[in-house]
Design an enzyme around this catalytic site. Structure first.
Site, short mmCIF file in Angstrom:
data_model
loop_
_atom_site.label_atom_id
_atom_site.label_comp_id
_atom_site.label_asym_id
_atom_site.label_seq_id
_atom_site.Cartn_x
_atom_site.Cartn_y
_atom_site.Cartn_z
CB ILE A 160 -1.10 -0.07 1.24
CG1 ILE A 160 -1.92 -1.10 1.09
CG2 ILE A 160 -1.69 1.36 1.54
CD1 ILE A 160 -3.00 -1.35 2.18
CE1 TYR A 205 -2.63 -3.76 11.81
CE2 TYR A 205 -4.93 -4.68 11.81
CZ TYR A 205 -3.85 -4.18 11.41
OH TYR A 205 -4.06 -3.42 10.12
#
Length: 263
Positions: A19, A154
């Site tokens: 990304i 996370y």
């Protein structure tokens, strides 16, 4: 809509692949002078060369620094004293049971996913405010809302990014600087492709087909029913960094394919 970022400098952390690389390339195509960042000089040089090969004439350079550490952020700032656009893309992820995740792992996720952006925003925002223009983007995740049971550490870090970006947007009110978060969902990044590669080979399917199966099983609320491409995520980021997005700040902008079941 024509996005023109000529005359602007853009720093994208962790932008040697996936990304981050797609975002860096998108910003370069829009005319920005882009600074690639990664931990290793070799991969930084490869990413710079790749963008220049695909976009002849692009202004791209690289700085090798590990932004997961305070020393790495300081080294990056020493090499690049100011920037108009900061995309905090650096991040780590991985499944691990809550009861098997020790303090050191929680700290590692916090330092990499949260403090990297905090430190760089603290370094670059005053200069943006002084120039009356700037863009800061935190690359969060749909996991900030949809906390995975197998990646609580996370999800926590991605939710923290939303708190930081929203608070900074308020702090920079009236300065000509916007601060936003972009939340990708399942995306066919290099890391995800590597994760699915063995399964795809065993089942005789393409990576794309394997990703669709994964999403049906693990993200059944997805509306598009597939993984996004890195370019689709990058398109949102490039827009948020543009002059056209001047009224968008303090936002959490989802590129999750509709995974988060919310109005």
């Amino acid at each position: 809509m024509h996005i023109d970022l000529s005359g602007k400098t853009a720093l994208v952390t962790a932008s040697t692949a996936g990304i981050g690389l797609a975002i860096a390339e998108g910003l370069a195509r829009a005319g920005a002078a882009v600074v690639i960042n990664g931990r290793h000089q070799e991969t930084v040089d490869q990413a710079v060369a790749g963008i220049v090969a695909r976009i002849p004439g692009a202004a791209v350079r690289g700085v090798a620094a590990d932004v997961a550490t305070a020393a790495g952020c300081a080294a990056l700032v020493a090499a690049l004293s100011q920037t108009d656009i900061l995309v905090n893309n650096a991040g780590i992820y991985g499944p691990q049971d809550f009861f098997a995740t020790d303090d050191a792992e929680w700290q590692r996720y916090f330092d990499t996913n949260v403090m990297s952006g905090v430190r760089l925003a603290r370094a670059y925002l005053p200069g943006m405010a002084a120039r009356d223009w700037g863009r800061v983007v935190f690359i969060s995740s749909e996991s900030a809302f949809n906390i995975p049971a197998d990646m609580i550490h996370y999800g926590f870090s991605k939710t923290a990014q939303l708190a930081v970006s929203r608070g900074l947007a308020k702090r920079m009110a009236g300065s000509g600087v916007t601060v936003n978060a972009v939340l990708p969902g399942p995306t066919l990044s290099d890391g995800v492709k590597a994760m699915l590669q063995d399964t795809a080979r065993e089942q005789g399917k393409s990576i794309e087909e394997t990703a669709r199966d994964f999403i049906k099983q693990h993200r059944p609320s997805s509306i598009i029913g597939r993984a996004a491409t890195t370019d689709e995520v990058a398109n949102m980021v490039v827009y948020v960094c543009s002059p056209q997005a001047s009224a968008t700040t303090g936002a959490s902008l989802r590129v999750d394919g509709g995974v988060v079941d919310s109005l």
